[in-house]
Design a protein around this motif. Sequence first.
Motif, PDB file in Angstrom:
ATOM      1  N   TYR A 277       0.839  -1.206   0.000  1.00  0.00           N
ATOM      2  CA  TYR A 277       0.000   0.000   0.000  1.00  0.00           C
ATOM      3  C   TYR A 277       0.868   1.248   0.000  1.00  0.00           C
ATOM      4  O   TYR A 277       2.015   1.205   0.447  1.00  0.00           O
ATOM      5  N   HIS A 278       0.285   2.355  -0.471  1.00  0.00           N
ATOM      6  CA  HIS A 278       0.921   3.630  -0.160  1.00  0.00           C
ATOM      7  C   HIS A 278      -0.124   4.630   0.319  1.00  0.00           C
ATOM      8  O   HIS A 278      -1.307   4.512   0.007  1.00  0.00           O
ATOM      9  N   ARG A 279       0.364   5.578   1.092  1.00  0.00           N
ATOM     10  CA  ARG A 279      -0.418   6.743   1.492  1.00  0.00           C
ATOM     11  C   ARG A 279       0.412   7.967   1.168  1.00  0.00           C
ATOM     12  O   ARG A 279       1.580   8.028   1.564  1.00  0.00           O
ATOM     13  N   ASP A 280      -0.172   8.928   0.450  1.00  0.00           N
ATOM     14  CA  ASP A 280       0.506  10.202   0.194  1.00  0.00           C
ATOM     15  C   ASP A 280      -0.052  11.237   1.158  1.00  0.00           C
ATOM     16  O   ASP A 280      -1.280  11.308   1.347  1.00  0.00           O
ATOM     17  N   VAL A 281       0.839  12.027   1.755  1.00  0.00           N
ATOM     18  CA  VAL A 281       0.374  13.083   2.656  1.00  0.00           C
ATOM     19  C   VAL A 281       0.995  14.415   2.255  1.00  0.00           C
ATOM     20  O   VAL A 281       2.085  14.455   1.676  1.00  0.00           O
ATOM     21  N   VAL A 282       0.272  15.490   2.574  1.00  0.00           N
ATOM     22  CA  VAL A 282       0.806  16.849   2.342  1.00  0.00           C
ATOM     23  C   VAL A 282       0.635  17.666   3.618  1.00  0.00           C
ATOM     24  O   VAL A 282      -0.063  17.248   4.544  1.00  0.00           O
ATOM     25  N   GLY A 283       1.258  18.833   3.630  1.00  0.00           N
ATOM     26  CA  GLY A 283       1.052  19.771   4.730  1.00  0.00           C
ATOM     27  C   GLY A 283       2.054  19.612   5.856  1.00  0.00           C
ATOM     28  O   GLY A 283       1.833  20.133   6.952  1.00  0.00           O
ATOM     29  N   LEU A 284       3.171  18.907   5.619  1.00  0.00           N
ATOM     30  CA  LEU A 284       4.180  18.769   6.678  1.00  0.00           C
ATOM     31  C   LEU A 284       5.005  20.053   6.772  1.00  0.00           C
ATOM     32  O   LEU A 284       5.325  20.666   5.748  1.00  0.00           O
ATOM     33  N   GLU A 285       5.362  20.411   8.003  1.00  0.00           N
ATOM     34  CA  GLU A 285       6.174  21.623   8.163  1.00  0.00           C
ATOM     35  C   GLU A 285       7.574  21.428   7.610  1.00  0.00           C
ATOM     36  O   GLU A 285       8.150  22.308   6.985  1.00  0.00           O
ATOM     37  N   THR A 286       8.135  20.234   7.874  1.00  0.00           N
ATOM     38  CA  THR A 286       9.461  19.929   7.319  1.00  0.00           C
ATOM     39  C   THR A 286       9.416  18.532   6.720  1.00  0.00           C
ATOM     40  O   THR A 286       8.754  17.646   7.248  1.00  0.00           O
ATOM     41  N   MET A 287      10.146  18.378   5.634  1.00  0.00           N
ATOM     42  CA  MET A 287      10.158  17.078   4.943  1.00  0.00           C
ATOM     43  C   MET A 287      11.561  16.478   5.061  1.00  0.00           C
ATOM     44  O   MET A 287      12.554  17.218   5.075  1.00  0.00           O
ATOM     45  N   PRO A 288      11.661  15.140   5.080  1.00  0.00           N
ATOM     46  CA  PRO A 288      13.000  14.555   4.957  1.00  0.00           C
ATOM     47  C   PRO A 288      13.585  14.987   3.611  1.00  0.00           C
ATOM     48  O   PRO A 288      12.867  15.029   2.618  1.00  0.00           O
ATOM     49  N   PRO A 289      14.858  15.321   3.576  1.00  0.00           N
ATOM     50  CA  PRO A 289      15.423  15.851   2.329  1.00  0.00           C
ATOM     51  C   PRO A 289      15.667  14.788   1.273  1.00  0.00           C
ATOM     52  O   PRO A 289      15.877  15.094   0.107  1.00  0.00           O
ATOM     53  N   ARG A 290      15.683  13.526   1.678  1.00  0.00           N
ATOM     54  CA  ARG A 290      15.907  12.437   0.723  1.00  0.00           C
ATOM     55  C   ARG A 290      15.030  11.257   1.130  1.00  0.00           C
ATOM     56  O   ARG A 290      14.455  11.258   2.220  1.00  0.00           O
ATOM     57  N   GLY A 291      14.953  10.253   0.279  1.00  0.00           N
ATOM     58  CA  GLY A 291      14.159   9.071   0.597  1.00  0.00           C
ATOM     59  C   GLY A 291      14.713   8.350   1.814  1.00  0.00           C
ATOM     60  O   GLY A 291      15.883   8.517   2.172  1.00  0.00           O
ATOM     61  N   CYS A 292      13.865   7.566   2.462  1.00  0.00           N
ATOM     62  CA  CYS A 292      14.351   6.792   3.605  1.00  0.00           C
ATOM     63  C   CYS A 292      13.493   5.547   3.793  1.00  0.00           C
ATOM     64  O   CYS A 292      12.403   5.431   3.230  1.00  0.00           O
ATOM     65  N   VAL A 293      14.041   4.614   4.569  1.00  0.00           N
ATOM     66  CA  VAL A 293      13.248   3.474   5.027  1.00  0.00           C
ATOM     67  C   VAL A 293      13.230   3.550   6.541  1.00  0.00           C
ATOM     68  O   VAL A 293      14.276   3.776   7.170  1.00  0.00           O
ATOM     69  N   HIS A 340       8.101  14.077  12.151  1.00  0.00           N
ATOM     70  CA  HIS A 340       7.116  14.974  12.769  1.00  0.00           C
ATOM     71  C   HIS A 340       5.898  15.190  11.873  1.00  0.00           C
ATOM     72  O   HIS A 340       6.048  15.517  10.683  1.00  0.00           O
ATOM     73  N   GLY A 341       4.725  15.025  12.454  1.00  0.00           N
ATOM     74  CA  GLY A 341       3.494  15.471  11.805  1.00  0.00           C
ATOM     75  C   GLY A 341       2.876  14.517  10.801  1.00  0.00           C
ATOM     76  O   GLY A 341       1.769  14.768  10.313  1.00  0.00           O
ATOM     77  N   VAL A 342       3.561  13.399  10.495  1.00  0.00           N
ATOM     78  CA  VAL A 342       3.039  12.507   9.452  1.00  0.00           C
ATOM     79  C   VAL A 342       1.682  11.923   9.856  1.00  0.00           C
ATOM     80  O   VAL A 342       0.776  11.775   9.030  1.00  0.00           O
ATOM     81  N   ASP A 343       1.523  11.627  11.144  1.00  0.00           N
ATOM     82  CA  ASP A 343       0.270  11.010  11.605  1.00  0.00           C
ATOM     83  C   ASP A 343      -0.892  12.009  11.612  1.00  0.00           C
ATOM     84  O   ASP A 343      -2.052  11.613  11.689  1.00  0.00           O
ATOM     85  N   ARG A 344      -0.579  13.314  11.506  1.00  0.00           N
ATOM     86  CA  ARG A 344      -1.664  14.310  11.508  1.00  0.00           C
ATOM     87  C   ARG A 344      -1.811  14.988  10.139  1.00  0.00           C
ATOM     88  O   ARG A 344      -2.671  15.837   9.943  1.00  0.00           O
ATOM     89  N   ALA A 345      -0.965  14.613   9.203  1.00  0.00           N
ATOM     90  CA  ALA A 345      -0.957  15.300   7.904  1.00  0.00           C
ATOM     91  C   ALA A 345      -2.184  14.910   7.073  1.00  0.00           C
ATOM     92  O   ALA A 345      -2.852  13.912   7.345  1.00  0.00           O
ATOM     93  N   THR A 346      -2.459  15.718   6.060  1.00  0.00           N
ATOM     94  CA  THR A 346      -3.617  15.454   5.196  1.00  0.00           C
ATOM     95  C   THR A 346      -3.281  14.351   4.190  1.00  0.00           C
ATOM     96  O   THR A 346      -2.297  14.448   3.448  1.00  0.00           O
ATOM     97  N   VAL A 347      -4.109  13.307   4.194  1.00  0.00           N
ATOM     98  CA  VAL A 347      -3.890  12.198   3.257  1.00  0.00           C
ATOM     99  C   VAL A 347      -4.517  12.582   1.918  1.00  0.00           C
ATOM    100  O   VAL A 347      -5.708  12.892   1.842  1.00  0.00           O
ATOM    101  N   THR A 348      -3.713  12.572   0.858  1.00  0.00           N
ATOM    102  CA  THR A 348      -4.240  12.970  -0.461  1.00  0.00           C
ATOM    103  C   THR A 348      -4.492  11.770  -1.364  1.00  0.00           C
ATOM    104  O   THR A 348      -5.211  11.876  -2.350  1.00  0.00           O
ATOM    105  N   GLN A 349      -3.872  10.649  -1.055  1.00  0.00           N
ATOM    106  CA  GLN A 349      -4.064   9.487  -1.938  1.00  0.00           C
ATOM    107  C   GLN A 349      -3.762   8.196  -1.194  1.00  0.00           C
ATOM    108  O   GLN A 349      -2.823   8.139  -0.396  1.00  0.00           O
TER     109      GLN A 349
END
Length: 416
Positions: A277-293, A340-349
């Motif tokens: 599955y994937h979930r896309d979220v928006v609205g985070l104050e700061t994003m990781p600068p690169r991909g991660c696991v 930070h904030g991923v669990d409260r962010a807006t899910v777009t997809q």
Amino acid sequence: MSVSEKDILIIGAGILGLSSAWYLAERGARVTVLDREPIKDAASCGNAGLISLGHPPLTRPGVSVQGLKWMFDKRSPLYIKPRLDGDLARWLWTFHRHCNQTHYEGTMEVLCELGRLSADCFEQILSETEIDCDWQRQGWDDVCMHESSLDHAEEEAKILKRFGFDSERVTGDELRADAPAYTDDVVGAIRFEDSATLSPQAFTAGLARELQARGVTIRTDCTVEALLKRHDRVEGVRLEGGEELTADATVLAAGVWSDKLARAIGLRIPMQPARGYHRDVVGLETMPPRGCVLNETFIAVSPFHDTLRLAGTLELSGFDAPWLGDRLAHLTKAGGTYIHGVDRATVTQEWAGYRPCTADGMPVVGAVPRMPGLFVGTGHAMMGMTLGPASGKLIAEAIYDETPALESPLLAAARY
Ligand SMILES: Cc1cc2nc3c(=O)[nH]c(=O)nc-3n(C[C@H](O)[C@H](O)[C@H](O)COP(=O)(O)OP(=O)(O)OC[C@H]3O[C@@H](n4cnc5c(N)ncnc54)[C@H](O)[C@@H]3O)c2cc1C
């Protein structure tokens, strides 16, 4: 007929089919790609977009035993739906037999070389096209919550060093200085510097557009019902509705559905559909600068512009089982403990799709013995976005009888 005038049919407009089309068109072939769906829902569009060079196969020592334990944990990355299914039982047994050190060492050698080749393929395709897919060649981080996980990840990374892929250990504070997105619970990460991230939907759809501009025909809403085999030779396909198309070569790149089409003409490519599955979220104050696991959860995370994609779970439930809502929700819930904030962010997809998983953990790439005219590119499991371009190149080389950039019995269709 000059060699460049071959007519080629490709079943599947995922990363395997489109990459094959690219390298075939480059050789002057007349290529038609057939897909039953528009280019937006397949695994090649919904994956995490980590171009993870040197990614190990599923068949790692101890994984089959660990998998049994995970079956009883609702938050674990693996779920096997209990059922009476002969194909699944055979697949699991074969999988278990391949989870050993000798097989692992052999597969890593091939996968690392294929990964290196694929990185070159991506660079080549992106330099020759206008595809805008947020390609970032700045590595990815294996982010850990526990020192023991970090130590273990560092040990695993040492194996990759043997194959020429560098990594470095960074502390939690170093990580946060670079990326305030990470919570204080994160103790550090192993950074794999050679890898990359991209938006898979943008790359796959962009590649399709570029191919069309170069004369490749892409027919969507076009279901292949059967491969046409006359005597031993595969001569093309029959579409739903009865239309028959013939070609000098047919490439079977229909993801996990390749198995069904192959079986009907007596070829076995045993695979299980491993749903993720994937979930896309928006609205985070700061994003990781690169991909991660997120190491302890196996959740893969990629930033695409203002969107963060979290992808994970490996579910062996067959096709079309209802989505497991708690696993989907777990992506953002667990994600929020690292970022930070991923669990409260807006899910777009939200999305689910199938990884084509072979029981020995290895892709199937190249000509099919005793069936002239048929070539296969499938079985890339959780590595298809990474390895697809290189496999597409190998398929084109096989069709044109060229010396392959990489040859291994571990990739060959002859192993079945
Ligand atoms: C949640 C998740 C995360 C992932 N993350 C990553 C990642 O970060 N990095 C990575 O390298 N890989 C990742 N993967 C794996 C990767 O997405 C797959 O290995 C890869 O996309 C497989 O590509 P494919 O072209 O073989 O198959 P697909 O993308 O499934 O394409 C097959 C196509 O064939 C078509 N088709 C099937 N049957 C027929 C038919 N009869 N007639 C016509 N068309 C047909 C389908 O419609 C489909 O479009 C992930 C997968 C999942 C599920």
